[in-house]
Design a protein around this motif. Sequence first.
Motif, PDB file in Angstrom:
ATOM      1  N   VAL A 118       0.885  -1.166   0.000  1.00 22.96           N
ATOM      2  CA  VAL A 118       0.000   0.000   0.000  1.00 22.96           C
ATOM      3  C   VAL A 118       0.918   1.210   0.000  1.00 22.96           C
ATOM      4  CG1 VAL A 118      -1.747   1.276   1.317  1.00 22.96           C
ATOM      5  CG2 VAL A 118      -1.772  -1.241   1.318  1.00 22.96           C
ATOM      6  N   LEU A 119       0.657   2.151  -0.892  1.00 27.57           N
ATOM      7  CA  LEU A 119       1.443   3.378  -0.969  1.00 27.57           C
ATOM      8  C   LEU A 119       0.512   4.549  -0.690  1.00 27.57           C
ATOM      9  CD1 LEU A 119       3.955   5.079  -1.708  1.00 27.57           C
ATOM     10  CD2 LEU A 119       3.213   4.909  -4.102  1.00 27.57           C
ATOM     11  N   VAL A 163      -6.570  -6.192   0.855  1.00 26.73           N
ATOM     12  CA  VAL A 163      -5.303  -6.067   1.576  1.00 26.73           C
ATOM     13  C   VAL A 163      -5.244  -7.064   2.727  1.00 26.73           C
ATOM     14  CG1 VAL A 163      -3.835  -4.506   2.916  1.00 26.73           C
ATOM     15  CG2 VAL A 163      -5.085  -3.636   0.931  1.00 26.73           C
ATOM     16  N   GLY A 164      -4.175  -7.853   2.753  1.00 25.23           N
ATOM     17  CA  GLY A 164      -4.012  -8.863   3.788  1.00 25.23           C
ATOM     18  C   GLY A 164      -3.138  -8.389   4.938  1.00 25.23           C
ATOM     19  N   MET A 165      -3.098  -9.221   5.963  1.00 21.29           N
ATOM     20  CA  MET A 165      -2.234  -8.963   7.114  1.00 21.29           C
ATOM     21  C   MET A 165      -0.770  -8.924   6.672  1.00 21.29           C
ATOM     22  SD  MET A 165      -3.929  -8.560   9.914  1.00 21.29           S
ATOM     23  CE  MET A 165      -2.752  -8.958  11.194  1.00 21.29           C
ATOM     24  N   ASN A 166       0.007  -8.078   7.336  1.00 21.56           N
ATOM     25  CA  ASN A 166       1.442  -7.907   7.106  1.00 21.56           C
ATOM     26  C   ASN A 166       1.796  -7.259   5.769  1.00 21.56           C
ATOM     27  OD1 ASN A 166       2.353  -8.957   9.636  1.00 21.56           O
ATOM     28  ND2 ASN A 166       1.753 -10.972   8.873  1.00 21.56           N
ATOM     29  N   THR A 167       0.814  -6.750   5.042  1.00 22.15           N
ATOM     30  CA  THR A 167       1.113  -6.031   3.806  1.00 22.15           C
ATOM     31  C   THR A 167       1.871  -4.755   4.161  1.00 22.15           C
ATOM     32  OG1 THR A 167      -0.890  -6.886   2.755  1.00 22.15           O
ATOM     33  CG2 THR A 167       0.113  -4.921   1.758  1.00 22.15           C
ATOM     34  N   PRO A 168       3.014  -4.482   3.500  1.00 17.06           N
ATOM     35  CA  PRO A 168       3.747  -3.246   3.771  1.00 17.06           C
ATOM     36  C   PRO A 168       2.923  -2.007   3.392  1.00 17.06           C
ATOM     37  CG  PRO A 168       5.101  -4.785   2.523  1.00 17.06           C
ATOM     38  CD  PRO A 168       3.705  -5.330   2.538  1.00 17.06           C
ATOM     39  N   VAL A 169       3.050  -0.970   4.220  1.00 20.75           N
ATOM     40  CA  VAL A 169       2.383   0.310   3.980  1.00 20.75           C
ATOM     41  C   VAL A 169       3.465   1.387   3.968  1.00 20.75           C
ATOM     42  CG1 VAL A 169       0.681   1.970   4.832  1.00 20.75           C
ATOM     43  CG2 VAL A 169       0.317  -0.481   5.196  1.00 20.75           C
ATOM     44  N   HIS A 170       3.656   2.018   2.824  1.00 23.53           N
ATOM     45  CA  HIS A 170       4.643   3.085   2.672  1.00 23.53           C
ATOM     46  C   HIS A 170       3.893   4.420   2.716  1.00 23.53           C
ATOM     47  CE1 HIS A 170       7.860   0.327   1.250  1.00 23.53           C
ATOM     48  NE2 HIS A 170       6.806  -0.397   0.908  1.00 23.53           N
ATOM     49  N   ILE A 171       4.161   5.228   3.721  1.00 27.27           N
ATOM     50  CA  ILE A 171       3.485   6.528   3.841  1.00 27.27           C
ATOM     51  C   ILE A 171       4.523   7.596   3.573  1.00 27.27           C
ATOM     52  CG2 ILE A 171       2.102   8.048   5.292  1.00 27.27           C
ATOM     53  CD1 ILE A 171       1.331   5.558   6.956  1.00 27.27           C
ATOM     54  N   ARG A 172       4.332   8.316   2.468  1.00 28.93           N
ATOM     55  CA  ARG A 172       5.267   9.352   2.030  1.00 28.93           C
ATOM     56  C   ARG A 172       4.691  10.737   2.293  1.00 28.93           C
ATOM     57  NH1 ARG A 172       6.622   6.815  -3.890  1.00 28.93           N
ATOM     58  NH2 ARG A 172       7.787   4.994  -3.152  1.00 28.93           N
ATOM     59  N   PRO A 173       5.585  11.717   2.485  1.00 32.26           N
ATOM     60  CA  PRO A 173       5.095  13.113   2.692  1.00 32.26           C
ATOM     61  C   PRO A 173       4.213  13.594   1.553  1.00 32.26           C
ATOM     62  CG  PRO A 173       7.465  12.969   3.078  1.00 32.26           C
ATOM     63  CD  PRO A 173       7.025  11.633   2.522  1.00 32.26           C
TER      64      PRO A 173
END
Length: 165
Positions: free
Chosen positions: A34-35, A155-165
Amino acid sequence: MLRSIAAISLLVLLSACAEKSKFRSYDGPEVTQVLVEKSNRRLFLLHDETVLRSYRIDLGFAPVGDKQRQGDGRTPEGVYRIDRRNPQSEFHLSLGISYPDRRDVAEARARGVDPGGDIFIHGDPRSFWDRFKGDWTLGCIAVSNGEIEEIYAMVGMNTPVHIRP
């Protein structure tokens, strides 16, 4: 005969009025990350480098900058994971983000503050029209209820989430 027709008509009417389930199914490509782009107010679901879906989002009420402490109204920035699912959320459905991580806790401790927590991707408890009033969460990422139903299914458990400015 007339009673049978009336009974069947009543059943059809009742089934049409039944509440639609908020739980959807998904059988497409796996969401591998997830971005979130805070400045563009967009959330993307990706399979490797391919965008599967994109959503407009609302953020914390003070969205600029990384979350520093509990109550600051900022949405955190960094790399996290989906670490919990809440089917009974007061915000329709929600996916928990693994904030704060060790770095966040250490930075908050160094400042002598509580880093906060309970950051989610969630739906909207308010009316559709209220979404046009801007950022309103306490630091979470909000989408419409229909959109969180789709995201929750994909979206499943442990899916990476990248939160950018």
